[in-house]
Design a protein around this motif. Structure first.
Motif, short mmCIF file in Angstrom:
data_model
loop_
_atom_site.label_atom_id
_atom_site.label_comp_id
_atom_site.label_asym_id
_atom_site.label_seq_id
_atom_site.Cartn_x
_atom_site.Cartn_y
_atom_site.Cartn_z
N ASP A 1 8.59 3.05 -6.58
CA ASP A 1 7.26 3.32 -5.95
C ASP A 1 7.03 4.81 -6.23
O ASP A 1 7.61 5.74 -5.87
N THR A 2 5.99 4.97 -7.24
CA THR A 2 5.54 6.27 -7.77
C THR A 2 4.94 7.32 -6.55
O THR A 2 4.89 8.31 -6.58
N SER A 3 4.21 6.47 -5.61
CA SER A 3 3.71 7.31 -4.53
C SER A 3 4.80 8.11 -3.65
O SER A 3 4.52 9.28 -3.37
N ILE B 1 -0.76 1.77 -5.33
CA ILE B 1 -2.12 2.18 -6.27
C ILE B 1 -3.37 1.55 -5.52
O ILE B 1 -4.42 2.50 -5.63
N ASN B 2 -3.54 0.63 -4.86
CA ASN B 2 -4.66 0.10 -4.23
C ASN B 2 -5.07 1.10 -3.13
O ASN B 2 -6.15 1.65 -3.14
N ILE C 1 -6.52 4.22 -4.67
CA ILE C 1 -7.96 4.04 -5.28
C ILE C 1 -8.72 3.88 -4.04
O ILE C 1 -10.15 4.56 -4.04
N ARG C 2 -8.46 3.43 -3.01
CA ARG C 2 -9.57 3.41 -1.69
C ARG C 2 -9.72 4.90 -1.18
O ARG C 2 -10.78 5.03 -0.86
N GLN C 3 -8.53 5.57 -1.25
CA GLN C 3 -8.62 6.93 -0.74
C GLN C 3 -9.53 7.72 -1.63
O GLN C 3 -10.34 8.45 -1.27
N ALA C 4 -9.50 7.42 -2.91
CA ALA C 4 -10.41 8.17 -3.82
C ALA C 4 -11.81 7.75 -3.66
O ALA C 4 -12.75 8.68 -3.76
N ALA C 5 -11.91 6.24 -3.27
CA ALA C 5 -13.42 5.92 -3.42
C ALA C 5 -13.98 6.56 -2.05
O ALA C 5 -15.33 6.63 -1.87
#
Length: 194
Positions: A166-168, A184-185, A188-192
């Motif tokens: 797990d890269t995070s 990853i999801n 993406i949600r945090q960036a949005a």
């Protein structure tokens, strides 16, 4: 219906046949007894009967063709053509069996590949795993059981047993990347939201 009955006692060597037991006991000049009739073995009798049947068949065909208005040369040519066509149309059994075995092997290989892919084997490992599993197959163990045994002993070839990092969070997660996808999801949600 009439039946031909053959009195076998006529041919009995004991001398009690229909001819009153007459035997030929004459000397043929060199001190041995001679036979008045010729004797044939079963093979010789069979060859004679086959030759006579072939001559009768040839005569019948020749007669038929001559009734149709064909000359002797045309009759011989027609018979030769018929025999050539008969041989040409005869199926080659060994070639058919060879073709059947080839298709049978192809179907078996496709079924084996299907079994391995259903167990999660990757396409790049498929040939190696199939080779190893085939070595385990014997009279008591079929391909499916051998595949289960091999994949149990070597879980790295089964898709469900692979390990991913797990890269995070930097921790290892078991599965086909389930925790990696969720991280990853989340990213993406945090960036949005920003």
């Amino acid at each position: 219906m009439l039946k031909n009955v053959m009195n076998l006692h006529l041919f009995d060597e004991s001398g009690e046949g229909g001819n009153g037991g007459q035997t030929n006991s004459g000397d043929n000049g060199n001190g041995s007894q001679g036979n008045a009739g010729a004797t044939y073995t079963y093979q010789q009798a069979e060859e004679i009967a086959t030759a006579r049947a072939q001559r009768a068949e040839q005569a019948a065909l020749k007669s038929f063709f001559q009734q149709q208005g064909m000359s002797d040369i045309e009759v011989q040519q027609a018979i030769a053509d018929y025999k050539a066509n008969k041989e040409k149309n005869k199926p080659n059994v060994s070639e058919i069996e060879k073709e059947r075995d080839t298709y049978k092997q192809q179907v078996e290989q496709m079924n084996n590949e299907k079994v391995l892919t259903s167990k999660g084997v990757k396409s790049e490992d498929l040939d190696y795993v199939m080779f190893k599993v085939t070595k385990l197959v014997d009279d008591k163990t079929d391909f499916k059981k051998a595949a289960e045994k091999f994949l149990k002993d070597n879980p790295k070839y089964a898709g469900a047993g692979t390990y991913r990092i797990d890269t995070s969070s930097g921790s290892e997660g078991k599965g086909a990347g389930g925790s990696l996808n969720s991280s990853i999801n989340d990213a993406i949600r945090q960036a949005a939201r920003r």
